[in-house]
Design an enzyme around this catalytic site. Sequence first.
Site, PDB file in Angstrom:
ATOM      1  N   SER A  46       0.834  -1.217   0.000  1.00 10.08           N
ATOM      2  CA  SER A  46       0.000   0.000   0.000  1.00 10.08           C
ATOM      3  C   SER A  46       0.861   1.257   0.000  1.00 10.08           C
ATOM      4  O   SER A  46       0.334   2.369  -0.129  1.00 10.08           O
ATOM      5  CB  SER A  46      -0.950  -0.005   1.197  1.00 10.08           C
ATOM      6  N   HIS A  47       2.183   1.119   0.157  1.00 10.01           N
ATOM      7  CA  HIS A  47       3.067   2.287   0.079  1.00 10.01           C
ATOM      8  C   HIS A  47       4.084   2.165  -1.058  1.00 10.01           C
ATOM      9  O   HIS A  47       5.055   2.896  -1.104  1.00 10.01           O
ATOM     10  CB  HIS A  47       3.750   2.539   1.426  1.00 10.01           C
ATOM     11  N   HIS A 119       3.768  13.999   3.418  1.00 11.39           N
ATOM     12  CA  HIS A 119       4.135  12.624   3.774  1.00 11.39           C
ATOM     13  C   HIS A 119       3.036  11.647   3.388  1.00 11.39           C
ATOM     14  O   HIS A 119       1.892  11.804   3.779  1.00 11.39           O
ATOM     15  CB  HIS A 119       4.382  12.533   5.285  1.00 11.39           C
ATOM     16  N   ALA A 122       5.348   4.960   4.305  1.00  8.55           N
ATOM     17  CA  ALA A 122       5.485   4.263   5.581  1.00  8.55           C
ATOM     18  C   ALA A 122       6.606   4.932   6.383  1.00  8.55           C
ATOM     19  O   ALA A 122       7.501   5.563   5.813  1.00  8.55           O
ATOM     20  CB  ALA A 122       5.821   2.803   5.318  1.00  8.55           C
ATOM     21  N   LEU A 123       6.565   4.766   7.703  1.00  7.36           N
ATOM     22  CA  LEU A 123       7.562   5.423   8.565  1.00  7.36           C
ATOM     23  C   LEU A 123       8.734   4.522   8.922  1.00  7.36           C
ATOM     24  O   LEU A 123       9.719   4.990   9.478  1.00  7.36           O
ATOM     25  CB  LEU A 123       6.910   5.898   9.872  1.00  7.36           C
ATOM     26  N   THR A 159      -4.941   9.250  10.612  1.00  5.69           N
ATOM     27  CA  THR A 159      -4.653   7.836  10.919  1.00  5.69           C
ATOM     28  C   THR A 159      -3.322   7.732  11.668  1.00  5.69           C
ATOM     29  O   THR A 159      -2.950   6.667  12.138  1.00  5.69           O
ATOM     30  CB  THR A 159      -4.629   6.979   9.638  1.00  5.69           C
ATOM     31  N   ASP A 177       5.537  -0.410  12.883  1.00  2.00           N
ATOM     32  CA  ASP A 177       5.088   0.800  12.196  1.00  2.00           C
ATOM     33  C   ASP A 177       3.594   0.644  11.977  1.00  2.00           C
ATOM     34  O   ASP A 177       3.168  -0.221  11.218  1.00  2.00           O
ATOM     35  CB  ASP A 177       5.820   0.910  10.843  1.00  2.00           C
ATOM     36  N   ALA A 179      -0.552   2.464  11.994  1.00  2.00           N
ATOM     37  CA  ALA A 179      -1.498   3.561  12.132  1.00  2.00           C
ATOM     38  C   ALA A 179      -2.136   3.439  13.523  1.00  2.00           C
ATOM     39  O   ALA A 179      -2.203   2.335  14.086  1.00  2.00           O
ATOM     40  CB  ALA A 179      -2.552   3.454  11.053  1.00  2.00           C
ATOM     41  N   GLU A 187      -8.737  -0.235   3.705  1.00  2.00           N
ATOM     42  CA  GLU A 187      -9.165  -1.617   3.989  1.00  2.00           C
ATOM     43  C   GLU A 187     -10.669  -1.686   4.225  1.00  2.00           C
ATOM     44  O   GLU A 187     -11.328  -2.652   3.869  1.00  2.00           O
ATOM     45  CB  GLU A 187      -8.440  -2.147   5.220  1.00  2.00           C
ATOM     46  N   LYS A 230      -7.368   4.379  24.905  1.00  2.00           N
ATOM     47  CA  LYS A 230      -5.898   4.275  25.005  1.00  2.00           C
ATOM     48  C   LYS A 230      -5.251   4.609  23.654  1.00  2.00           C
ATOM     49  O   LYS A 230      -4.287   5.380  23.586  1.00  2.00           O
ATOM     50  CB  LYS A 230      -5.493   2.873  25.465  1.00  2.00           C
ATOM     51  N   ARG A 308       8.372  -8.276   6.973  1.00  3.21           N
ATOM     52  CA  ARG A 308       9.028  -7.460   5.935  1.00  3.21           C
ATOM     53  C   ARG A 308      10.438  -7.954   5.663  1.00  3.21           C
ATOM     54  O   ARG A 308      10.870  -8.053   4.522  1.00  3.21           O
ATOM     55  CB  ARG A 308       9.078  -5.986   6.361  1.00  3.21           C
TER      56      ARG A 308
END
Length: 332
Positions: A46-47, A119, A122-123, A159, A177, A179, A187, A230, A308
């Site tokens: 997705s990135h 941005h 992904a981070l 997100t 990583d 959201a 999704e 939370k 990954r």
Amino acid sequence: MTTTPISLDEIYSIAKKTLINNGCDNLNAEAVSKTVTYAERDGSVSHGLFRIPGYVAALRSKKVKGNSKPTKKNLTQNAIQIDGDYGFAPMAIQIGIPELVKVTKNHGVGVLTIKNTHHFAALWHETEALAENELIGIACTAYMPSVAPAGAIKPLFGTNPISFAWPRKNKTPVVYDMATASMAMGEVQVAARDGHKVPFGTGLNKDGKETDNPSEIANGGVLLPFGGYKGSAIALMVELLSAGLVGDLFSFEAKEADNKDGGPARGGEFIMAFSPQLIAGDNWNDHSEKFFEQMTSLEGVRLPGQRRHNNRKDTGPRNINTKLLETINSLK
Ligand code: NDP
């Protein structure tokens, strides 16, 4: 879904060429194409190339500068600011990370604020780059409002992803990583398209009632943060660090400023690093390895980032959605 096998080199070339043909200079195109290629390599699809139409839309509408020239400012002895010059974030990040590594190795703790960027990626790219330098990394960014704070029925938070990476000697780092929304809106839309339900707690319908019907969430409803109040508190922290502290736009301000071209909205990113060597001392790696041993000895557990990193071992072609490739070809 029909797919076409494409090598990682070709993925990079397609991304770079498309960005250059739409107004990026070489350096900016290379920075973005690297994040796109690494995302495809690692299975963060997705990135990957999926984001190219959005990047192009932002170049074509002139919302984002394809020839950005980010500049560096030392805020304190160990806090650095990169002004992204309204370009895509990967360009500013690739300049900022080596500077952050330098100050953190000197002082034990370092802060990098990235402002005036767009941005969309992904981070883990940035936190993992810190871990590869034997530093601990934390990064977060706010995005367009789509998530209701706990108790509310209207969106205010983005997100708002947060990433954390822990270095390991001679091993790939532990990296998560994620959201802070219960589920990505994309999704939810896919579930609606395919006629699937989503778990209660994913979002609310337009009347503010919990629903398991994804269409009701996607059409006039709102997402919820993960983990109730939370997760809501963590999403709040992301807004404050990446907008309040960095001095860039909160999610609601990003929405007001955005031209709705489908490309990434403007925003900032907060990145922090720690040196375990300077803070915990020589034993830091052996000590944390004992913890990872305990954790992975529990049945059913895997460390975040492992999926990954396993995907990365495959250097062969990636199967790319053929329709997406056609769309990207039409953007040249
Ligand atoms: P996921 O829910 O897919 O994954 C979140 C994290 O959990 C990953 O690090 C993943 O590791 C880990 N994980 C998943 N399953 C397990 C498991 N069984 N055991 C241990 N760890 C696990 O991510 P999200 O959908 O929340 O986010 C996807 C991406 O979207 C992120 O990269 C985020 O940065 C990006 N994003 C970017 C935004 C922006 O504005 N730039 C906005 C929102 C999101 P692994 O990768 O190894 O599976």
